[in-house]
Motif scaffolding. Sequence first.
Motif, PDB file in Angstrom:
ATOM      1  N   CYS A 173      50.923  53.178  36.141  1.00  0.00           N
ATOM      2  CA  CYS A 173      50.383  54.270  35.324  1.00  0.00           C
ATOM      3  C   CYS A 173      49.785  55.364  36.199  1.00  0.00           C
ATOM      4  CB  CYS A 173      49.327  53.730  34.362  1.00  0.00           C
ATOM      5  SG  CYS A 173      49.984  52.727  33.013  1.00  0.00           S
ATOM      6  N   VAL A 174      49.023  54.965  37.220  1.00  0.00           N
ATOM      7  CA  VAL A 174      48.392  55.942  38.112  1.00  0.00           C
ATOM      8  C   VAL A 174      49.445  56.752  38.858  1.00  0.00           C
ATOM      9  CG1 VAL A 174      47.060  56.171  40.242  1.00  0.00           C
ATOM     10  CG2 VAL A 174      46.193  54.759  38.395  1.00  0.00           C
ATOM     11  N   ILE A 191      42.906  48.349  42.594  1.00  0.00           N
ATOM     12  CA  ILE A 191      41.967  47.981  41.526  1.00  0.00           C
ATOM     13  C   ILE A 191      40.586  47.643  42.083  1.00  0.00           C
ATOM     14  CG2 ILE A 191      43.825  47.133  40.039  1.00  0.00           C
ATOM     15  CD1 ILE A 191      42.802  44.272  40.659  1.00  0.00           C
ATOM     16  N   ILE A 205      47.439  43.347  35.417  1.00  0.00           N
ATOM     17  CA  ILE A 205      46.450  44.418  35.579  1.00  0.00           C
ATOM     18  C   ILE A 205      46.742  45.279  36.806  1.00  0.00           C
ATOM     19  CG2 ILE A 205      44.018  44.934  36.060  1.00  0.00           C
ATOM     20  CD1 ILE A 205      44.555  44.309  33.147  1.00  0.00           C
ATOM     21  N   SER A 214      45.584  49.632  29.076  1.00  0.00           N
ATOM     22  CA  SER A 214      45.257  50.628  30.087  1.00  0.00           C
ATOM     23  C   SER A 214      44.743  51.925  29.463  1.00  0.00           C
ATOM     24  CB  SER A 214      46.481  50.917  30.958  1.00  0.00           C
ATOM     25  OG  SER A 214      46.184  51.881  31.945  1.00  0.00           O
ATOM     26  N   ASP A 269      48.274  49.122  36.279  1.00  0.00           N
ATOM     27  CA  ASP A 269      47.376  50.166  36.764  1.00  0.00           C
ATOM     28  C   ASP A 269      48.075  51.028  37.803  1.00  0.00           C
ATOM     29  OD1 ASP A 269      44.719  51.420  36.986  1.00  0.00           O
ATOM     30  OD2 ASP A 269      44.740  50.565  38.994  1.00  0.00           O
ATOM     31  N   THR A 270      48.768  50.403  38.744  1.00  0.00           N
ATOM     32  CA  THR A 270      49.467  51.150  39.788  1.00  0.00           C
ATOM     33  C   THR A 270      50.593  51.993  39.209  1.00  0.00           C
ATOM     34  OG1 THR A 270      48.962  49.446  41.430  1.00  0.00           O
ATOM     35  CG2 THR A 270      50.778  50.932  41.935  1.00  0.00           C
ATOM     36  N   MET A 290      38.442  43.748  31.472  1.00  0.00           N
ATOM     37  CA  MET A 290      39.779  43.814  32.049  1.00  0.00           C
ATOM     38  C   MET A 290      40.309  42.430  32.425  1.00  0.00           C
ATOM     39  SD  MET A 290      39.534  47.363  34.273  1.00  0.00           S
ATOM     40  CE  MET A 290      41.177  47.181  34.951  1.00  0.00           C
ATOM     41  N   HIS A 296      42.349  55.665  37.362  1.00  0.00           N
ATOM     42  CA  HIS A 296      42.602  54.227  37.265  1.00  0.00           C
ATOM     43  C   HIS A 296      42.102  53.684  35.934  1.00  0.00           C
ATOM     44  CE1 HIS A 296      44.123  53.399  41.312  1.00  0.00           C
ATOM     45  NE2 HIS A 296      43.291  54.340  41.718  1.00  0.00           N
ATOM     46  N   MET A 297      42.608  52.540  35.582  1.00  0.00           N
ATOM     47  CA  MET A 297      42.244  51.886  34.327  1.00  0.00           C
ATOM     48  C   MET A 297      40.739  51.666  34.234  1.00  0.00           C
ATOM     49  SD  MET A 297      43.952  48.358  32.947  1.00  0.00           S
ATOM     50  CE  MET A 297      43.470  47.550  31.407  1.00  0.00           C
ATOM     51  N   HIS A 298      40.130  51.223  35.332  1.00  0.00           N
ATOM     52  CA  HIS A 298      38.692  50.962  35.288  1.00  0.00           C
ATOM     53  C   HIS A 298      37.886  52.252  35.145  1.00  0.00           C
ATOM     54  CE1 HIS A 298      39.769  51.125  39.664  1.00  0.00           C
ATOM     55  NE2 HIS A 298      38.686  51.892  39.733  1.00  0.00           N
TER      56      HIS A 298
END
Length: 371
Positions: A286-287, A171, A279, A358, A283-284, A324, A305-307
């Motif tokens: 999903c990626v 992240i 978070i 996300s 994020d990990t 976030m 990534h989410m960001h």
Amino acid sequence: MENLDIRLIKTFLGIDSFYLKCMIGFVGSFLLTFLTIPKIIRVSYKKNLMALPGDRSSHVKRTPNLGGISIFYSITIMSSICAYELFSAYIFLFSAIIILFFIGLMDDILVVAPDKKFYAQIATALMISIGSNVRIGNFFGILGIELLPYWFSILFTVFVFILLINAYNLIDGIDGLASGVAILVSIAFIWTFWRLGEINYPMIVLCLTIIGSLSAFLIFNFSKKYKIFMGDTGSMIIGFLLSFMGIKFLNLFLLLSSSGMPIYHLQSAPVIVIAILIIPIVDTLCVFTIRISKGKSPFAADRNHMHHRYLRLNLNHKQVSVIMVLENAFIIVVAYLFRHINIHILLVTIMLLGIIFSFLPILILRLNKYN
């Protein structure tokens, strides 16, 4: 026995005061980071020690990436002074941090092969789980599982440490996000540790040293003229310490009184920890899922990534980081308010909220497209 005059002097000066330790830990960590980062930036420019824009990075300029040196320096010094009980109780804690510092520093300067970083993370996780007995020994009824066999407990703890260290590292792609999340996580742990008694005071001081250091780091991380990144040195150390605090929190609910009954009881404790760290975890997951579904390596760099999704809404780094962090805070509050419901319902709720947040930018973009 300590001389009465010495005890009176200590009481007068507040040397034994928990609140004084908190204040010194926070302020000292802030000042050490604030004062050392400019020197690190100056050396970075002179020696050309810079991070280059890459597939995962959202930056377009070469930027100093050795902020982790200052973070390591301030946290270890102030926590060893103000929370020395931790290093005496968990003798491998400091050694593990040192290993991560050097492997992270080597990666930031020379670029270390992923497998070597992986081996270092395994070593530190084994040191703290076996040597200091900080491990996940109970599933608290998740999937009907309670007490874990010792060997499986060690393996699972090592897996969790590695997952969270790398999740936190992933992240760290935009200004303020990794630091903001870590500050929020530390505040959440301060609240939980505070409610569970004086035995946790050293952990609170450790959290405050992290908050102090990262607060000073954020000033430079958001600066245009004096920008610096924490690099792998900082992200791995912070990820490790957040993992350590999460497992320490779980272990509190396994403590037994003289009568054999748990001193504290909260079946949803694992879900509370997941909510606090939601978070980086979501994020990990999903990626990795997206990469595997496309036939790519889960460790291949990309912009999924989410960001990255929030940046596509034309938001700047600071706005994305604030959003976030607030989403993470919302999930923590939900987990806390509903901590006494069925553990599986709460776990599913927390994970769904994380996944919704996300992919929320994609939904917003599609709605805007149709409108």
